[in-house]
Design a protein around this motif. Sequence first.
Motif, PDB file in Angstrom:
ATOM      1  N   VAL A 115       0.848  -1.187   0.000  1.00 51.64           N
ATOM      2  CA  VAL A 115       0.000   0.000   0.000  1.00 51.64           C
ATOM      3  C   VAL A 115       0.882   1.234   0.000  1.00 51.64           C
ATOM      4  O   VAL A 115       1.805   1.342   0.812  1.00 51.64           O
ATOM      5  CB  VAL A 115      -0.931   0.023   1.229  1.00 51.64           C
ATOM      6  N   THR A 116       0.620   2.149  -0.917  1.00 51.75           N
ATOM      7  CA  THR A 116       1.310   3.442  -0.931  1.00 51.75           C
ATOM      8  C   THR A 116       0.279   4.534  -0.679  1.00 51.75           C
ATOM      9  O   THR A 116      -0.925   4.301  -0.779  1.00 51.75           O
ATOM     10  CB  THR A 116       2.027   3.688  -2.261  1.00 51.75           C
ATOM     11  N   GLY A 117       0.753   5.720  -0.369  1.00 57.57           N
ATOM     12  CA  GLY A 117      -0.180   6.798  -0.080  1.00 57.57           C
ATOM     13  C   GLY A 117      -1.053   6.465   1.107  1.00 57.57           C
ATOM     14  O   GLY A 117      -2.277   6.498   1.024  1.00 57.57           O
ATOM     15  N   ALA A 118      -0.414   6.125   2.238  1.00 61.06           N
ATOM     16  CA  ALA A 118      -1.146   5.567   3.375  1.00 61.06           C
ATOM     17  C   ALA A 118      -1.726   6.621   4.311  1.00 61.06           C
ATOM     18  O   ALA A 118      -1.744   6.449   5.528  1.00 61.06           O
ATOM     19  CB  ALA A 118      -0.238   4.625   4.158  1.00 61.06           C
ATOM     20  N   GLY A 119      -2.233   7.699   3.766  1.00 59.51           N
ATOM     21  CA  GLY A 119      -3.018   8.638   4.542  1.00 59.51           C
ATOM     22  C   GLY A 119      -4.425   8.643   3.985  1.00 59.51           C
ATOM     23  O   GLY A 119      -4.629   8.375   2.811  1.00 59.51           O
ATOM     24  N   GLY A 120      -5.426   8.897   4.801  1.00 55.21           N
ATOM     25  CA  GLY A 120      -6.795   8.921   4.306  1.00 55.21           C
ATOM     26  C   GLY A 120      -7.250   7.566   3.822  1.00 55.21           C
ATOM     27  O   GLY A 120      -7.355   6.610   4.591  1.00 55.21           O
ATOM     28  N   ARG A 159       2.842   8.565  12.122  1.00 53.57           N
ATOM     29  CA  ARG A 159       1.934   7.848  11.217  1.00 53.57           C
ATOM     30  C   ARG A 159       2.461   6.455  10.929  1.00 53.57           C
ATOM     31  O   ARG A 159       1.707   5.478  10.928  1.00 53.57           O
ATOM     32  CB  ARG A 159       1.768   8.627   9.910  1.00 53.57           C
ATOM     33  N   ALA A 160       3.769   6.348  10.699  1.00 50.41           N
ATOM     34  CA  ALA A 160       4.370   5.031  10.465  1.00 50.41           C
ATOM     35  C   ALA A 160       4.206   4.137  11.681  1.00 50.41           C
ATOM     36  O   ALA A 160       3.927   2.937  11.551  1.00 50.41           O
ATOM     37  CB  ALA A 160       5.848   5.194  10.114  1.00 50.41           C
ATOM     38  N   ALA A 161       4.388   4.717  12.868  1.00 45.54           N
ATOM     39  CA  ALA A 161       4.215   3.938  14.101  1.00 45.54           C
ATOM     40  C   ALA A 161       2.786   3.421  14.220  1.00 45.54           C
ATOM     41  O   ALA A 161       2.549   2.284  14.652  1.00 45.54           O
ATOM     42  CB  ALA A 161       4.584   4.794  15.309  1.00 45.54           C
ATOM     43  N   GLY A 162       1.821   4.260  13.827  1.00 45.72           N
ATOM     44  CA  GLY A 162       0.430   3.834  13.865  1.00 45.72           C
ATOM     45  C   GLY A 162       0.144   2.686  12.909  1.00 45.72           C
ATOM     46  O   GLY A 162      -0.641   1.783  13.217  1.00 45.72           O
ATOM     47  N   LEU A 163       0.803   2.696  11.762  1.00 42.85           N
ATOM     48  CA  LEU A 163       0.628   1.604  10.802  1.00 42.85           C
ATOM     49  C   LEU A 163       1.236   0.308  11.336  1.00 42.85           C
ATOM     50  O   LEU A 163       0.665  -0.774  11.159  1.00 42.85           O
ATOM     51  CB  LEU A 163       1.274   1.988   9.468  1.00 42.85           C
TER      52      LEU A 163
END
Length: 301
Positions: free
Chosen positions: A9-14, A40-44
């Motif tokens: 997955v790319t563009g992993a916002g929204g 954000r990366a930590a959340g993923l």
Amino acid sequence: MVDSSVVLVTGAGGVGRAVVERLRTQEIPVRVMVRRDDERAAGLRALGAEVVLGDLTDPESVAAALDGIGQMYFAMPVSPDHLLAATVVATVAREHGKLNALVGMSQMTVSQMTAISTAESHQQRLHWLAEQVLNWSGLPVVHIRPTSFLDSPLFTALLARSIRDNGTIALPFGTGSTSPVAVADVVRVVATVLRDPAEHIGSVYELTGPRSVTMQEMAEEFSRALGRPVSYVDVPLEWWRAEVLAKVGLPPHIEQHIVTMARLHQENRYDRASDDIMRVTGEPAQTIEEFVAARRDFYLG
């Protein structure tokens, strides 16, 4: 092709983050490419996704991210680099990847464009060109073309302000109709395709709300959802650009895209409706009233 269920997955916002969440709840392994190792990366990672650093315009990092991947979701924020990124992904995937499916996030405006049309935004033109590149690549492509998002600031933050101030939806859409779609519905389609892509290869899915409505009808749906009168006020496009949009401080490329979307609404280019969400997922798209009712406190403050 590879016998791999790992999804890149790319563009992993929204939309992208929501796709990761949905795939992980289905216990599908996910790798996410991000540009920075931040919160954000930590959340993923907390969702159970593998996180790798990379840049969609850098062939080496794209090749590394594609290693062992079966399906890829290609998306990125509104950016003048969109076509470059699509071209890098297509060329690297042909040479180094073994994809079963490449699901590309596009825009529904592409459905009405030609090789020489000029009325659209720079971003919409980049999406049209990117689709051509992906098609020419020979990769197993699925194009996702949502119309405008209900979750965008256009229909959330900006409207909440005018609804609280004076009970109006103040937008420069003229008499045009529109059929905005909820991000959650787009995510359901993307996740369904990524989970079992074989029957979808070569498809183009145009994603809208369940029906196209005039702005007066949209105001009526807001009124029912919020339990208070809401009316539509058509405002001049240039005034809106200077007095509302300019104050947000967007980059020129993004501002030009949003202003063009508004103009295309005036020209009734968003008067479209599709049942692709129902056909792909077996569940209907959310209505505007359902979307707003679920966020009543947000709109009323």
